[in-house]
Design a protein around this motif. Sequence first.
Motif, short mmCIF file in Angstrom:
data_model
loop_
_atom_site.label_atom_id
_atom_site.label_comp_id
_atom_site.label_asym_id
_atom_site.label_seq_id
_atom_site.Cartn_x
_atom_site.Cartn_y
_atom_site.Cartn_z
N TRP A 31 -23.39 -10.98 0.33
CA TRP A 31 -22.07 -10.37 0.46
C TRP A 31 -21.99 -9.09 -0.37
CZ3 TRP A 31 -20.06 -10.11 -4.37
CH2 TRP A 31 -20.44 -11.09 -5.29
N ARG A 32 -21.05 -8.23 0.01
CA ARG A 32 -20.78 -7.00 -0.73
C ARG A 32 -19.27 -6.83 -0.83
NH1 ARG A 32 -25.30 -3.69 2.45
NH2 ARG A 32 -27.06 -4.77 1.49
N VAL A 33 -18.85 -6.30 -1.96
CA VAL A 33 -17.42 -6.10 -2.20
C VAL A 33 -17.09 -4.62 -2.00
CG1 VAL A 33 -15.52 -6.36 -3.84
CG2 VAL A 33 -17.46 -7.97 -3.89
N PHE A 34 -16.08 -4.38 -1.18
CA PHE A 34 -15.59 -3.03 -0.92
C PHE A 34 -14.12 -2.95 -1.28
CE2 PHE A 34 -19.27 -3.45 1.73
CZ PHE A 34 -19.82 -2.16 1.79
N ALA A 35 -13.60 -1.74 -1.35
CA ALA A 35 -12.15 -1.53 -1.47
C ALA A 35 -11.70 -0.75 -0.25
CB ALA A 35 -11.83 -0.75 -2.74
N ASP A 36 -10.53 -1.10 0.26
CA ASP A 36 -9.96 -0.33 1.36
C ASP A 36 -9.38 0.97 0.78
OD1 ASP A 36 -7.31 -0.80 0.39
OD2 ASP A 36 -7.06 -2.55 1.67
N PRO A 37 -8.86 1.86 1.61
CA PRO A 37 -8.35 3.14 1.10
C PRO A 37 -7.21 3.01 0.08
CG PRO A 37 -8.77 3.35 3.43
CD PRO A 37 -8.93 1.88 3.09
N ALA A 38 -6.49 1.88 0.08
CA ALA A 38 -5.42 1.67 -0.89
C ALA A 38 -5.92 0.93 -2.14
CB ALA A 38 -4.26 0.90 -0.26
N GLY A 39 -7.21 0.57 -2.17
CA GLY A 39 -7.79 -0.08 -3.33
C GLY A 39 -7.88 -1.58 -3.30
N CYS B 257 0.83 -1.19 0.00
CA CYS B 257 0.00 0.00 0.00
C CYS B 257 0.87 1.25 0.00
CB CYS B 257 -0.92 0.01 1.22
SG CYS B 257 -0.04 0.04 2.80
N PRO B 258 0.29 2.41 -0.27
CA PRO B 258 1.08 3.64 -0.23
C PRO B 258 1.24 4.23 1.17
CG PRO B 258 -1.09 4.10 -1.11
CD PRO B 258 -1.01 2.61 -0.90
N GLU B 259 0.30 3.95 2.11
CA GLU B 259 0.34 4.53 3.45
C GLU B 259 0.03 3.46 4.50
OE1 GLU B 259 -1.18 8.83 3.59
OE2 GLU B 259 -2.44 7.85 2.07
N PRO B 260 1.04 2.77 5.02
CA PRO B 260 0.82 1.67 5.94
C PRO B 260 0.00 2.03 7.19
CG PRO B 260 3.06 1.63 5.15
CD PRO B 260 2.46 2.91 4.67
N GLY B 261 0.30 3.15 7.83
CA GLY B 261 -0.43 3.53 9.04
C GLY B 261 -1.89 3.78 8.79
N VAL B 262 -2.20 4.40 7.67
CA VAL B 262 -3.60 4.69 7.31
C VAL B 262 -4.35 3.39 7.10
CG1 VAL B 262 -5.08 5.68 5.51
CG2 VAL B 262 -3.09 6.97 6.34
N LEU B 263 -3.74 2.44 6.39
CA LEU B 263 -4.42 1.18 6.12
C LEU B 263 -4.56 0.33 7.38
CD1 LEU B 263 -5.72 0.25 3.56
CD2 LEU B 263 -3.72 -1.16 3.10
#
Length: 121
Positions: A105-113, A12-18
């Motif tokens: 079920w539902r599919v989501f993306a986390d902040p890093a996609g 990911c681009p931002e480990p702490g955020v994720l």
Amino acid sequence: MIGVLQCVVLDCPEPGVLAEFYRRVLGGEVDRPDRRWSVDDDWSTLHTGGGVVLCFQRVGDHSPPDWPEPGQQFHLDVGVEDLDAAGAEVLDAGGRLLDGSNERWRVFADPAGHPFCLVRE
């Protein structure tokens, strides 16, 4: 047996955020001291209550999977009792809905996609 699974690592681009995003989704403790690794701006961890450790590694040129294209490597399934309530919390935490067309079920993306599913228990 060859070895023991230590953790699941997400680029990911931002480990702490994720790490904080998944703490809101799964609970647990972010960046708990652990002899197996150190945490810094490039590496963050989440020790979940169930014993699974998720790790988040900074990758400068991170490119998220493009749901539902076949380039996806893996995804997490998160069991929930109420899809609507859990989905609202995921959105509030910074996730985004990718596919809400199924009743179980539902599919989501986390902040890093990274795609992940909320699955009705």
